[in-house]
Design a protein around this motif. Structure first.
Motif, mmCIF file in Angstrom:
data_model
loop_
_atom_site.group_PDB
_atom_site.id
_atom_site.type_symbol
_atom_site.label_atom_id
_atom_site.label_comp_id
_atom_site.label_asym_id
_atom_site.label_seq_id
_atom_site.Cartn_x
_atom_site.Cartn_y
_atom_site.Cartn_z
ATOM 1 N N ALA A 10 4.381 10.028 -7.471
ATOM 2 C CA ALA A 10 5.428 10.227 -8.479
ATOM 3 C C ALA A 10 4.816 10.347 -9.877
ATOM 4 C CB ALA A 10 6.417 9.066 -8.430
ATOM 5 N N ILE A 11 3.843 9.507 -10.187
ATOM 6 C CA ILE A 11 3.197 9.563 -11.500
ATOM 7 C C ILE A 11 2.423 10.866 -11.655
ATOM 8 C CG2 ILE A 11 1.392 8.504 -12.918
ATOM 9 C CD1 ILE A 11 2.378 5.789 -11.879
ATOM 10 N N ALA A 12 1.725 11.285 -10.605
ATOM 11 C CA ALA A 12 0.969 12.543 -10.665
ATOM 12 C C ALA A 12 1.916 13.725 -10.854
ATOM 13 C CB ALA A 12 0.141 12.715 -9.393
ATOM 14 N N PHE A 13 3.044 13.710 -10.179
ATOM 15 C CA PHE A 13 4.022 14.784 -10.314
ATOM 16 C C PHE A 13 4.577 14.844 -11.739
ATOM 17 C CE2 PHE A 13 8.453 16.280 -10.075
ATOM 18 C CZ PHE A 13 8.219 17.560 -9.593
ATOM 19 N N VAL A 14 4.884 13.692 -12.301
ATOM 20 C CA VAL A 14 5.427 13.650 -13.660
ATOM 21 C C VAL A 14 4.377 14.116 -14.667
ATOM 22 C CG1 VAL A 14 6.237 12.081 -15.475
ATOM 23 C CG2 VAL A 14 7.163 11.897 -13.165
ATOM 24 N N VAL A 15 3.122 13.722 -14.463
ATOM 25 C CA VAL A 15 2.061 14.140 -15.381
ATOM 26 C C VAL A 15 1.855 15.650 -15.303
ATOM 27 C CG1 VAL A 15 -0.434 14.002 -15.777
ATOM 28 C CG2 VAL A 15 0.887 11.914 -15.470
ATOM 29 N N LEU A 16 1.824 16.208 -14.094
ATOM 30 C CA LEU A 16 1.664 17.658 -13.957
ATOM 31 C C LEU A 16 2.855 18.410 -14.544
ATOM 32 C CD1 LEU A 16 0.107 17.948 -10.399
ATOM 33 C CD2 LEU A 16 -1.001 18.369 -12.589
ATOM 34 N N LEU A 17 4.038 17.874 -14.356
ATOM 35 C CA LEU A 17 5.228 18.496 -14.933
ATOM 36 C C LEU A 17 5.173 18.467 -16.457
ATOM 37 C CD1 LEU A 17 7.850 19.743 -13.787
ATOM 38 C CD2 LEU A 17 8.926 17.525 -14.157
ATOM 39 N N PHE A 18 4.706 17.358 -17.012
ATOM 40 C CA PHE A 18 4.576 17.221 -18.452
ATOM 41 C C PHE A 18 3.537 18.201 -18.997
ATOM 42 C CE2 PHE A 18 2.929 14.993 -22.269
ATOM 43 C CZ PHE A 18 4.099 14.955 -22.992
ATOM 44 N N LEU A 19 2.406 18.351 -18.315
ATOM 45 C CA LEU A 19 1.388 19.309 -18.753
ATOM 46 C C LEU A 19 1.905 20.738 -18.698
ATOM 47 C CD1 LEU A 19 -1.824 17.820 -17.109
ATOM 48 C CD2 LEU A 19 -1.218 17.837 -19.536
ATOM 49 N N SER B 141 0.810 -1.220 0.000
ATOM 50 C CA SER B 141 0.000 0.000 0.000
ATOM 51 C C SER B 141 0.847 1.276 0.000
ATOM 52 C CB SER B 141 -0.968 -0.022 1.180
ATOM 53 O OG SER B 141 -1.782 1.105 1.168
ATOM 54 N N PRO B 142 1.846 1.434 0.871
ATOM 55 C CA PRO B 142 2.656 2.660 0.811
ATOM 56 C C PRO B 142 3.448 2.791 -0.490
ATOM 57 C CG PRO B 142 2.974 1.567 2.904
ATOM 58 C CD PRO B 142 2.183 0.646 2.041
ATOM 59 N N VAL B 143 3.846 1.683 -1.056
ATOM 60 C CA VAL B 143 4.586 1.729 -2.310
ATOM 61 C C VAL B 143 3.671 2.257 -3.411
ATOM 62 C CG1 VAL B 143 5.783 0.345 -4.037
ATOM 63 C CG2 VAL B 143 6.130 -0.131 -1.609
ATOM 64 N N ASP B 144 2.412 1.845 -3.414
ATOM 65 C CA ASP B 144 1.470 2.311 -4.421
ATOM 66 C C ASP B 144 1.182 3.809 -4.245
ATOM 67 O OD1 ASP B 144 -0.488 -0.757 -4.381
ATOM 68 O OD2 ASP B 144 1.309 -0.216 -5.509
ATOM 69 N N VAL B 145 1.098 4.270 -3.018
ATOM 70 C CA VAL B 145 0.859 5.694 -2.773
ATOM 71 C C VAL B 145 2.047 6.510 -3.264
ATOM 72 C CG1 VAL B 145 0.572 7.431 -0.973
ATOM 73 C CG2 VAL B 145 -0.729 5.314 -0.862
ATOM 74 N N ASP B 146 3.243 6.073 -2.963
ATOM 75 C CA ASP B 146 4.434 6.786 -3.434
ATOM 76 C C ASP B 146 4.510 6.788 -4.959
ATOM 77 O OD1 ASP B 146 5.187 7.325 -0.862
ATOM 78 O OD2 ASP B 146 6.600 5.648 -0.720
ATOM 79 N N LYS B 147 4.193 5.652 -5.546
ATOM 80 C CA LYS B 147 4.219 5.575 -7.003
ATOM 81 C C LYS B 147 3.145 6.476 -7.605
ATOM 82 C CE LYS B 147 5.028 1.578 -8.930
ATOM 83 N NZ LYS B 147 4.826 0.204 -9.423
ATOM 84 N N GLY B 148 2.000 6.564 -6.952
ATOM 85 C CA GLY B 148 0.934 7.441 -7.424
ATOM 86 C C GLY B 148 1.333 8.898 -7.368
#
Length: 55
Positions: A17-26, A8-15
């Motif tokens: 990280a993915i959200a940060f990368v998506v916002l950075l890309f936008l 569960s914590p690994v999935d939250v951290d990965k989430g």
């Protein structure tokens, strides 16, 4: 039972990280479009910022 609490914590951290990368890309896409607009027609892009100070 132990595996779900461990993953569960690994999935939250990965989430995050993915959200940060998506916002950075936008943000990068928006900046690219603004820079292309500025390069294509610099006078039109800078007109709204200079117009209120003249009047």
């Amino acid at each position: 039972m132990d595996d779900s609490s461990l993953s569960s914590p690994v999935d939250v951290d990965k989430g995050f990280a993915i959200a940060f990368v998506v916002l950075l890309f936008l943000f990068l896409i928006v900046m690219i479009f603004r820079c292309v607009k500025l390069v294509k027609n610099p006078y039109e892009a800078s007109l709204p910022t200079t117009e209120p100070s003249l009047s």
